[in-house]
Scaffold this active site. Structure first.
Site, short mmCIF file in Angstrom:
data_model
loop_
_atom_site.label_atom_id
_atom_site.label_comp_id
_atom_site.label_asym_id
_atom_site.label_seq_id
_atom_site.Cartn_x
_atom_site.Cartn_y
_atom_site.Cartn_z
N LYS A 278 4.19 -1.53 -13.54
CA LYS A 278 3.57 -2.44 -14.43
C LYS A 278 2.39 -2.22 -14.65
CE LYS A 278 6.51 -3.37 -18.09
NZ LYS A 278 8.36 -2.54 -18.44
N GLY B 11 21.31 -10.58 -31.26
CA GLY B 11 20.04 -10.05 -31.33
C GLY B 11 20.40 -8.60 -31.96
N GLY C 168 18.32 -5.18 -33.03
CA GLY C 168 17.62 -3.93 -33.31
C GLY C 168 17.85 -3.08 -32.91
N VAL D 18 18.48 -1.51 -29.69
CA VAL D 18 18.67 -1.45 -29.03
C VAL D 18 20.81 -1.71 -28.93
CG1 VAL D 18 19.98 -2.14 -26.56
CG2 VAL D 18 17.32 -1.10 -26.75
N ALA D 19 20.50 -2.85 -30.25
CA ALA D 19 21.86 -3.78 -29.87
C ALA D 19 22.55 -1.96 -30.99
CB ALA D 19 21.94 -4.43 -30.85
P1 NAD Z 1 14.05 -5.19 -30.85
O1 NAD Z 1 12.79 -5.50 -30.85
O2 NAD Z 1 14.09 -4.03 -31.59
O3 NAD Z 1 15.21 -5.43 -31.42
C1 NAD Z 1 15.78 -7.39 -30.97
C2 NAD Z 1 16.14 -8.18 -31.96
O4 NAD Z 1 16.45 -9.05 -31.53
C3 NAD Z 1 14.94 -8.37 -32.98
O5 NAD Z 1 15.58 -8.29 -34.15
C4 NAD Z 1 14.80 -9.49 -33.16
O6 NAD Z 1 14.84 -10.11 -34.04
C5 NAD Z 1 16.12 -10.14 -32.44
N1 NAD Z 1 15.82 -11.51 -31.83
C6 NAD Z 1 14.76 -11.98 -31.51
N2 NAD Z 1 15.07 -13.66 -30.81
C7 NAD Z 1 16.14 -13.72 -31.62
C8 NAD Z 1 16.93 -14.86 -31.06
N3 NAD Z 1 16.07 -15.70 -30.96
N4 NAD Z 1 18.26 -14.76 -31.23
C9 NAD Z 1 18.53 -13.33 -32.15
N5 NAD Z 1 17.83 -12.18 -32.51
C10 NAD Z 1 16.44 -12.86 -32.48
O7 NAD Z 1 14.16 -4.74 -29.69
P2 NAD Z 1 15.28 -3.82 -28.56
O8 NAD Z 1 13.94 -2.62 -28.26
O9 NAD Z 1 16.64 -3.69 -29.21
O10 NAD Z 1 15.31 -4.12 -27.08
C11 NAD Z 1 16.10 -5.14 -27.38
C12 NAD Z 1 15.76 -6.36 -25.39
O11 NAD Z 1 16.76 -5.04 -24.70
C13 NAD Z 1 14.81 -6.77 -25.09
O12 NAD Z 1 14.67 -7.39 -24.24
C14 NAD Z 1 13.88 -5.06 -24.75
O13 NAD Z 1 13.13 -5.61 -23.42
C15 NAD Z 1 15.30 -4.66 -23.12
N6 NAD Z 1 14.63 -2.90 -22.91
C16 NAD Z 1 15.08 -2.65 -23.83
C17 NAD Z 1 14.71 -1.10 -23.85
C18 NAD Z 1 14.47 -0.39 -24.97
O14 NAD Z 1 15.01 1.09 -24.72
N7 NAD Z 1 14.55 -0.55 -26.28
C19 NAD Z 1 15.15 -0.83 -22.90
C20 NAD Z 1 16.22 -1.60 -21.53
C21 NAD Z 1 15.62 -3.22 -21.75
#
Ligand code: NAD
Length: 356
Positions: free
Chosen positions: A80, A180, A182, A184-185
């Protein structure tokens, strides 16, 4: 703890402190373990309050990457990079390219990609200085947005958990509460919707909630998500959300989501286990992103191959559940055992090879 002492305690191989006065770059690259292959992990840009905080983050995150890649059967180690800066104010091409030059000096022991604060455009700038960068945008010949495969992997992991709990991996009619909404969801939700799962969503960002409403999903306030009457709770925002405070509120039979470091502490995994809630360990379920990136490392990116490998998260989760049942340990511990046993097996072969 002294740095070398800390490295020894957690098995880190190398920590590189990086400084470039011209661009203002201050960074740390932590290589945890290269037993399985080059250390791979994103570069995080974050305004850390101290060098110690940045170092701890780099060391913690690089170790997690070793476990994630090992459990996903990838030929990659864990690493990292962290840059001490505010990505909104301090990020310049000069700074990013200076960082790329330092990545290059590691000669391929560390492969970087995106993380919090870095984007595909930053990777393109790094690529100007080194070939040791993966996860580039599709338009630059890379594997593109990792969240597509991450979303698929979460869905596959949920299905494996469902099979254990309800005897069938069908998610039709199952209620999934997503914390959340974002990238991934959203990708995970598309798979769930195709299977007629019921989804309830929360987010702190109104734009994300509007997207959910447009898809016809139910929306609740952030504090209400834990106590939703649901079958599966899917943390897809922050780490540390499974805690002594939230566990008593959960009504679900499965916790399975994409957020990194979901358990506040190890004992929370045990607590879920005691309550009969199956936890899909975060680094097992969210490994679709690194799987996608890895398929770029081992040649030209092939989306079908990445998808097929990501779908194997189902079988990996089945193995985790089997170890958890056999050894009567929480699934989080079972995942660690699986990752550690693969590392140990490869180390053993190496030792034998060297002694012959
Ligand atoms: P993202 O920023 O697109 O989505 C995260 C969402 O969570 C945002 O919409 C944000 O407003 C919301 N959020 C933040 N705090 C919150 C809270 N207290 N309550 C409710 N919602 C809240 O990020 P992402 O890429 O979708 O990643 C989501 C998670 O998955 C992160 O923890 C990230 O580290 C993990 N992750 C992502 C990937 C990837 O490929 N993108 C891979 C492995 C792990």
């Amino acid at each position: 703890m002294e740095i070398l002492e800390q490295m020894g305690a957690e098995g880190h191989e190398q920590v590189v402190m990086v400084s470039d006065a011209g661009s203002g770059l201050r960074a740390i690259i932590a290589i945890h373990d290269t037993t399985l292959g080059p250390a791979c992990g994103g570069t995080r840009i974050w305004p850390y309050h101290s060098e110690q905080e940045a170092l701890s983050d780099a060391m913690r995150l690089s170790r997690a990457m070793t476990y994630k890649s090992s459990a996903a059967d990838l030929p990659l180690g864990g690493g990292k990079g962290v840059i001490i800066a505010d990505s909104h104010k301090d990020k310049t091409e000069a700074l990013i390219r200076a960082y790329g030059r330092f990545v290059d000096t590691l000669g391929g022991r560390y492969l970087t990609t995106t993380d919090v604060g870095t984007t595909g455009r930053d990777l393109e700038a790094i690529k100007q200085e080194t070939d040791y960068v993966v996860g580039l945008p599709l338009t630059s010949g890379g594997s593109g947005d990792t969240s597509i495969m991450t979303g698929l992997g979460i869905y596959m992991g949920m299905k494996a958990c469902a099979k254990e709990v309800w005897g069938s991996d069908s998610l039709a009619g199952k209620k999934v509460a997503m914390q959340g909404f974002g990238k991934v969801a959203t990708y995970a939700a598309h798979h769930l919707m195709k299977e007629d799962a019921k989804i309830v969503v929360t987010d702190v960002y109104e734009g994300a909630l509007d997207r959910a409403r447009d898809l016809g999903l139910a929306v609740v306030k952030p504090d209400d998500i834990y106590s939703q009457d649901c079958d599966i709770f899917a943390p897809c925002a922050l780490g540390g959300v499974i805690s002594p405070e939230t566990i008593p509120q959960l009504t679900c039979k499965v916790v399975a989501g994409g957020a990194n470091n979901q358990l506040l502490s190890e004992s929370d995994g045990a607590s879920l286990h005691t309550r009969g809630i199956i936890y899909g360990p975060d680094y097992i379920l969210n490994s679709g992103g690194i799987i996608n990136v890895e398929s770029e490392v081992s040649g030209a990116y092939n989306a079908d191959r990445a998808r097929e490998k990501t779908e194997r998260i189902y079988e990996i989760m089945e193995r985790v559940i089997a170890v958890s049942k056999r050894d009567e340990i929480p699934t989080a511990k079972a995942a660690d055992h699986l990752a550690e046993s693969r590392l140990e097996a490869v180390r053993k072969i190496r030792r034998l090879y060297r002694s012959n």
